[in-house]
Design a protein around this motif. Structure first.
Motif, PDB file in Angstrom:
ATOM      1  N   MET A   1       9.734  10.480 -14.916  1.00 25.64           N
ATOM      2  CA  MET A   1       8.470   9.794 -14.661  1.00 25.64           C
ATOM      3  C   MET A   1       8.695   8.626 -13.704  1.00 25.64           C
ATOM      4  N   ARG A   2       7.717   8.391 -12.846  1.00 23.22           N
ATOM      5  CA  ARG A   2       7.722   7.251 -11.948  1.00 23.22           C
ATOM      6  C   ARG A   2       6.478   6.403 -12.211  1.00 23.22           C
ATOM      7  N   THR A   3       6.621   5.098 -12.004  1.00 21.61           N
ATOM      8  CA  THR A   3       5.502   4.175 -12.164  1.00 21.61           C
ATOM      9  C   THR A   3       5.192   3.518 -10.822  1.00 21.61           C
ATOM     10  N   LEU A   4       3.942   3.669 -10.374  1.00 21.64           N
ATOM     11  CA  LEU A   4       3.461   2.990  -9.181  1.00 21.64           C
ATOM     12  C   LEU A   4       2.539   1.858  -9.610  1.00 21.64           C
ATOM     13  N   VAL A   5       2.747   0.676  -9.079  1.00 23.01           N
ATOM     14  CA  VAL A   5       1.774  -0.399  -9.218  1.00 23.01           C
ATOM     15  C   VAL A   5       0.970  -0.445  -7.930  1.00 23.01           C
ATOM     16  N   HIS A   6      -0.352  -0.394  -8.069  1.00 26.00           N
ATOM     17  CA  HIS A   6      -1.257  -0.298  -6.923  1.00 26.00           C
ATOM     18  C   HIS A   6      -2.108  -1.562  -6.852  1.00 26.00           C
ATOM     19  N   LEU A   7      -1.766  -2.427  -5.885  1.00 29.34           N
ATOM     20  CA  LEU A   7      -2.511  -3.648  -5.612  1.00 29.34           C
ATOM     21  C   LEU A   7      -3.325  -3.470  -4.333  1.00 29.34           C
ATOM     22  N   SER A   8      -4.433  -4.194  -4.228  1.00 27.59           N
ATOM     23  CA  SER A   8      -5.214  -4.106  -3.002  1.00 27.59           C
ATOM     24  C   SER A   8      -6.019  -5.377  -2.789  1.00 27.59           C
ATOM     25  N   ASP A   9      -6.416  -5.598  -1.523  1.00 29.68           N
ATOM     26  CA  ASP A   9      -7.374  -6.642  -1.164  1.00 29.68           C
ATOM     27  C   ASP A   9      -6.973  -7.999  -1.730  1.00 29.68           C
ATOM     28  N   LEU A  10      -5.779  -8.435  -1.335  1.00 26.97           N
ATOM     29  CA  LEU A  10      -5.265  -9.728  -1.791  1.00 26.97           C
ATOM     30  C   LEU A  10      -6.052 -10.881  -1.165  1.00 26.97           C
ATOM     31  N   HIS A  11      -6.361 -10.771   0.118  1.00 26.74           N
ATOM     32  CA  HIS A  11      -7.182 -11.749   0.839  1.00 26.74           C
ATOM     33  C   HIS A  11      -6.624 -13.171   0.767  1.00 26.74           C
ATOM     34  N   PHE A  12      -5.334 -13.327   1.138  1.00 25.71           N
ATOM     35  CA  PHE A  12      -4.790 -14.685   1.227  1.00 25.71           C
ATOM     36  C   PHE A  12      -5.600 -15.468   2.264  1.00 25.71           C
ATOM     37  N   GLY A  13      -5.944 -16.680   1.901  1.00 23.57           N
ATOM     38  CA  GLY A  13      -6.940 -17.454   2.621  1.00 23.57           C
ATOM     39  C   GLY A  13      -8.200 -17.590   1.796  1.00 23.57           C
ATOM     40  N   ARG A  14      -8.339 -16.693   0.825  1.00 22.57           N
ATOM     41  CA  ARG A  14      -9.445 -16.783  -0.130  1.00 22.57           C
ATOM     42  C   ARG A  14      -9.011 -16.200  -1.470  1.00 22.57           C
ATOM     43  N   VAL A  15      -7.862 -16.636  -1.952  1.00 24.68           N
ATOM     44  CA  VAL A  15      -7.354 -16.141  -3.237  1.00 24.68           C
ATOM     45  C   VAL A  15      -7.664 -17.147  -4.340  1.00 24.68           C
ATOM     46  N   ASP A  16      -7.719 -16.631  -5.550  1.00 25.53           N
ATOM     47  CA  ASP A  16      -7.771 -17.481  -6.738  1.00 25.53           C
ATOM     48  C   ASP A  16      -6.327 -17.766  -7.124  1.00 25.53           C
ATOM     49  N   GLU A  17      -5.857 -18.950  -6.814  1.00 22.68           N
ATOM     50  CA  GLU A  17      -4.451 -19.298  -7.010  1.00 22.68           C
ATOM     51  C   GLU A  17      -4.009 -19.140  -8.465  1.00 22.68           C
ATOM     52  N   ALA A  18      -4.934 -19.302  -9.410  1.00 26.92           N
ATOM     53  CA  ALA A  18      -4.580 -19.215 -10.828  1.00 26.92           C
ATOM     54  C   ALA A  18      -4.135 -17.817 -11.230  1.00 26.92           C
ATOM     55  N   LEU A  19      -4.436 -16.809 -10.404  1.00 27.99           N
ATOM     56  CA  LEU A  19      -4.104 -15.424 -10.753  1.00 27.99           C
ATOM     57  C   LEU A  19      -2.705 -15.021 -10.310  1.00 27.99           C
ATOM     58  N   LEU A  20      -2.104 -15.747  -9.361  1.00 27.03           N
ATOM     59  CA  LEU A  20      -0.891 -15.266  -8.709  1.00 27.03           C
ATOM     60  C   LEU A  20       0.286 -15.148  -9.678  1.00 27.03           C
ATOM     61  N   ALA A  21       0.550 -16.176 -10.456  1.00 29.37           N
ATOM     62  CA  ALA A  21       1.683 -16.139 -11.384  1.00 29.37           C
ATOM     63  C   ALA A  21       1.461 -15.122 -12.509  1.00 29.37           C
ATOM     64  N   PRO A  22       0.271 -15.076 -13.149  1.00 29.00           N
ATOM     65  CA  PRO A  22       0.057 -14.042 -14.177  1.00 29.00           C
ATOM     66  C   PRO A  22       0.126 -12.620 -13.625  1.00 29.00           C
ATOM     67  N   LEU A  23      -0.360 -12.422 -12.394  1.00 30.34           N
ATOM     68  CA  LEU A  23      -0.278 -11.090 -11.789  1.00 30.34           C
ATOM     69  C   LEU A  23       1.170 -10.695 -11.558  1.00 30.34           C
ATOM     70  N   LYS A  24       1.947 -11.602 -11.017  1.00 27.01           N
ATOM     71  CA  LYS A  24       3.376 -11.339 -10.812  1.00 27.01           C
ATOM     72  C   LYS A  24       4.049 -10.985 -12.134  1.00 27.01           C
ATOM     73  N   ALA A  25       3.764 -11.722 -13.188  1.00 30.62           N
ATOM     74  CA  ALA A  25       4.377 -11.455 -14.494  1.00 30.62           C
ATOM     75  C   ALA A  25       3.985 -10.095 -15.021  1.00 30.62           C
ATOM     76  N   CYS A  26       2.718  -9.732 -14.859  1.00 29.95           N
ATOM     77  CA  CYS A  26       2.262  -8.435 -15.355  1.00 29.95           C
ATOM     78  C   CYS A  26       2.907  -7.298 -14.573  1.00 29.95           C
ATOM     79  N   VAL A  27       2.954  -7.438 -13.245  1.00 27.59           N
ATOM     80  CA  VAL A  27       3.592  -6.412 -12.417  1.00 27.59           C
ATOM     81  C   VAL A  27       5.053  -6.227 -12.826  1.00 27.59           C
ATOM     82  N   GLU A  28       5.769  -7.318 -12.998  1.00 25.29           N
ATOM     83  CA  GLU A  28       7.175  -7.234 -13.390  1.00 25.29           C
ATOM     84  C   GLU A  28       7.334  -6.535 -14.738  1.00 25.29           C
ATOM     85  N   SER A  29       6.425  -6.798 -15.681  1.00 24.49           N
ATOM     86  CA  SER A  29       6.526  -6.201 -17.013  1.00 24.49           C
ATOM     87  C   SER A  29       6.368  -4.690 -16.986  1.00 24.49           C
TER      88      SER A  29
END
Length: 270
Positions: free
Chosen positions: A1-29
């Protein structure tokens, strides 16, 4: 089995900064084998926004398959838009506009749909599709074939057909010939998973089409920030959608959909 994480439409320049660290942690998990980013890394294709996007992507696991979106082409700088549309993307993110990852279970190929001549629409051409078909046909049999674009080849029910990538029917015929199983896209800021049989009447063939919402942008369009994790097995694909829970400060599993292969047709098990 393989696991793909699919992210899209990050839009740096208009990001919610509060999401970046929790998103990174979830992706890593999730311990992904591949991280896919289906375009719109920036809001206005500025150098500083590309640098911010690249720096954040560098904190995530690899390998990564990244393709540009329409927001990664300058909007107001007309000279850059038409003469050097992706020069900043290539300088700061990746010079490869047709990235790929191949192992003994999956083949993930990126396809650039961003164009200068349209403000938001996407397009593919015959040369791109021909090269992609040749590449898939040259690979060993038995791999799950995945294509990553920014603009979608299929749509949720409430979207207008103008949102489809131009020349989609031509591309879908080629995808059928080379056995593309899974199409990953973004652009709409809306999550969706379903097969291509309703829109494209190709005998004996239906790919699974998966849309990701916006992972980090403040432009949510009525849906919480979200991303997908896709579990790839030989004849089974599981699509997990993770959604931002602001009260908890985490991305949490919101839904799971299971699809199985019947010949060259991917069907929901519901």
């Amino acid at each position: 089995m393989r696991t793909l994480v699919h992210l899209s439409d990050l839009h740096f320049g208009r990001v919610d900064e509060a999401l970046l660290a929790p998103l990174k942690a979830c992706v890593e998990s999730l311990r992904p084998d591949v991280v896919v980013v289906s375009g719109d890394l920036t809001q206005r294709a500025r150098s500083e926004q590309f640098k911010q996007a690249r720096a954040w992507l560098d904190t995530l696991p690899g390998p990564q398959i990244v393709v540009p979106g329409n927001h990664d082409i300058p909007l107001y700088n007309v000279v850059a838009r038409f003469f050097t549309p992706l020069v900043k993307y290539r300088r700061h993110v990746t010079a490869d506009l047709a990235p790929e990852y191949v192992d003994d279970e999956i083949a993930v190929l990126g396809l650039n749909t961003a164009r200068s001549l349209t403000f938001k629409d996407g397009r593919v051409n015959r040369e791109q599709i021909g090269r992609l078909q040749e590449r898939f046909n040259a690979l060993p049999e038995g791999l799950t074939h995945v294509v990553v674009t920014h603009h979608p080849f299929d749509l949720p029910e409430h979207f207008d057909e103008d949102e489809l990538v131009d020349r989609a029917p031509m591309a879908m015929q080629a995808f059928a010939r080379c056995g593309v199983d899974l199409l990953l896209a973004g652009h709409l800021h809306s999550s969706h998973a379903g097969n291509s049989a309703h829109r494209y009447k190709i005998a004996g063939y239906a790919a699974l089409v998966v849309q990701a919402g916006t992972a980090t942008s403040t432009r949510k369009r009525g849906e919480n920030n979200s991303f997908n994790a896709i579990r790839v097995e030989k004849d089974q694909l599981t699509v997990e959608r993770y959604s931002w829970q602001g009260g908890l400060g985490i991305f949490e599993l919101a839904s799971t959909e299971l699809f199985r292969r019947n010949g060259d047709v991917w069907e929901s098990t519901r």
